[in-house]
Design an enzyme around this catalytic site. Structure first.
Site, PDB file in Angstrom:
ATOM      1  N   HIS A  34     -15.148  47.450   2.730  1.00  0.00           N
ATOM      2  CA  HIS A  34     -15.720  47.873   1.114  1.00  0.00           C
ATOM      3  C   HIS A  34     -14.310  48.316   0.177  1.00  0.00           C
ATOM      4  CE1 HIS A  34     -19.563  49.115   3.080  1.00  0.00           C
ATOM      5  NE2 HIS A  34     -19.757  48.089   2.452  1.00  0.00           N
ATOM      6  N   GLU A 147     -15.606  38.993   5.482  1.00  0.00           N
ATOM      7  CA  GLU A 147     -15.653  38.027   6.522  1.00  0.00           C
ATOM      8  C   GLU A 147     -15.884  38.433   7.352  1.00  0.00           C
ATOM      9  OE1 GLU A 147     -11.518  36.738   8.076  1.00  0.00           O
ATOM     10  OE2 GLU A 147     -11.408  35.107   6.680  1.00  0.00           O
TER      11      GLU A 147
HETATM   12  P1  AMP Z   1     -22.740  45.478   2.252  1.00  0.00           P
HETATM   13  O1  AMP Z   1     -22.584  46.590   1.376  1.00  0.00           O
HETATM   14  O2  AMP Z   1     -22.461  45.561   3.797  1.00  0.00           O
HETATM   15  O3  AMP Z   1     -23.848  44.939   1.901  1.00  0.00           O
HETATM   16  O4  AMP Z   1     -21.239  44.728   2.245  1.00  0.00           O
HETATM   17  C1  AMP Z   1     -20.706  44.567   1.224  1.00  0.00           C
HETATM   18  C2  AMP Z   1     -19.383  43.536   1.853  1.00  0.00           C
HETATM   19  O5  AMP Z   1     -18.293  44.129   2.227  1.00  0.00           O
HETATM   20  C3  AMP Z   1     -19.657  42.050   1.790  1.00  0.00           C
HETATM   21  O6  AMP Z   1     -19.073  41.095   1.444  1.00  0.00           O
HETATM   22  C4  AMP Z   1     -19.400  42.143   3.605  1.00  0.00           C
HETATM   23  O7  AMP Z   1     -19.444  41.483   4.024  1.00  0.00           O
HETATM   24  C5  AMP Z   1     -18.205  43.191   2.810  1.00  0.00           C
HETATM   25  N1  AMP Z   1     -17.644  44.192   4.195  1.00  0.00           N
HETATM   26  C6  AMP Z   1     -18.694  44.284   5.075  1.00  0.00           C
HETATM   27  N2  AMP Z   1     -17.689  45.470   6.237  1.00  0.00           N
HETATM   28  C7  AMP Z   1     -16.548  44.303   6.171  1.00  0.00           C
HETATM   29  C8  AMP Z   1     -15.912  45.441   7.370  1.00  0.00           C
HETATM   30  N3  AMP Z   1     -15.845  45.351   8.186  1.00  0.00           N
HETATM   31  N4  AMP Z   1     -13.989  44.428   6.563  1.00  0.00           N
HETATM   32  C9  AMP Z   1     -14.605  44.064   5.687  1.00  0.00           C
HETATM   33  N5  AMP Z   1     -15.322  43.254   4.506  1.00  0.00           N
HETATM   34  C10 AMP Z   1     -16.832  43.705   4.657  1.00  0.00           C
END
Ligand code: AMP
Length: 278
Positions: A34, A147
């Site tokens: 994030h 991604e």
């Molecule tokens: P989430 O809080 O899991 O809904 O994720 C929020 C955003 O963070 C989404 O766009 C995810 O794809 C991104 N995200 C989650 N994990 C990663 C990671 N390891 N690397 C890059 N972006 C991430």
């Protein structure tokens, strides 16, 4: 940095922000993945807005909505550190004034039926609907997605293109632990043993990527062999391992493609993917 909860507070704070505005939607439990999204927005935009909202509409029955990690105080420290201007942490009633869902939903097209969509019916309609709401409420110039959730990123690009939303969708590369494990808010569920088994996902993707000069069949064979060491032992249950085009359509003969995997490790479901060049 301002932190707001209701729609009215958000609208008043949003009106003060200079353009261009970058939006980073999250479900909180922020980690270095994030942080990379927030930093990309900080580097490219005059103002950075992030939403911190666990979206009930994208969880299926029996999924982990109730136990999903909620760490708002630590999240705010990350946002402060990156230099976020405005954090919106709405309650469910702020996002869904008529109860935990909407009457009208944004249905994904054919790409929504593949991969995650086949295993989690209704998931992407829940994601696209909440992202559509936040894009309309925030009106950012740019919005940042990882991604890590490659199919989600693909569908959000289609949402913006097909419905002429006029927002630039920016994809940010996956952030990993030094041993290869993709960062995920769900990694906190893993026991030390499970975490070791979970490494099979990123190992399989790397093996597939390394075999890519030999073609698509070699990619699948190499990745399957790596996963096979763990799959079926009881430690790991693979939902899918698939090679696709970068738009998640047909596999090209040559050039860029995407290798995607999902597996359950104990009761935790993990996904990962990697770019490959055939
Ligand atoms: P989430 O809080 O899991 O809904 O994720 C929020 C955003 O963070 C989404 O766009 C995810 O794809 C991104 N995200 C989650 N994990 C990663 C990671 N390891 N690397 C890059 N972006 C991430």
């Amino acid at each position: 940095m301002r932190v707001v909860r209701t729609r009215a507070e958000f609208a008043a704070a949003r009106a003060q922000l200079p353009a261009p505005v970058g939006l980073v939607p999250t479900m909180g439990a922020l980690h270095a993945g994030h942080r990379a999204l927030l930093q990309a927005a900080r580097d490219e935009c005059a103002a950075v807005v992030t939403t911190n909202f666990v979206n009930p509409m994208q969880f299926g029955p029996g999924e982990d909505l109730a136990k999903y990690p909620r760490t708002l105080d630590a999240d705010l420290a990350v946002c402060e550190d990156v230099g976020v201007d405005l954090v919106w942490a709405p309650g469910v009633e702020d996002v869904y004034p008529r109860g935990g869902a909407t009457r009208v939903r944004i249905e994904p097209g054919p790409v929504g039926d593949l991969l995650e969509g086949a295993v989690r019916p209704g998931h992407f309609a829940g994601v696209l609907t909440v992202v559509g709401k936040f894009l309309n409420l925030v009106r950012p110039d740019r919005a940042y997605f990882g991604e890590k959730d490659y199919q989600q990123l693909t569908l959000i690009r289609q949402l913006s293109d097909d419905l002429d939303l006029g927002v630039v969708i920016v994809g940010v590369p996956t952030v990993r632990e030094p041993d290869g494990l993709a960062l995920s808010s769900r990694n906190v569920y893993l026991s030390p043993d499970e975490r070791r088994h979970a490494l099979a996902l990123s190992r399989a993707l790397s093996a597939g990527r390394d075999a890519a000069p030999q073609g698509a069949l070699a990619v699948i064979a190499a990745a399957t062999a790596e996963l096979g060491r763990e799959d079926g032992t009881g430690a790991l249950a693979v939902d899918y391992l698939e090679l696709r085009g970068t738009d998640l359509g047909e596999i090209p003969e040559h050039g860029p493609a995407r290798l995607l995997v999902a597996a359950r490790v104990g009761s935790t479901r993990l996904i990962d993917n990697v770019a490959v060049t055939l």
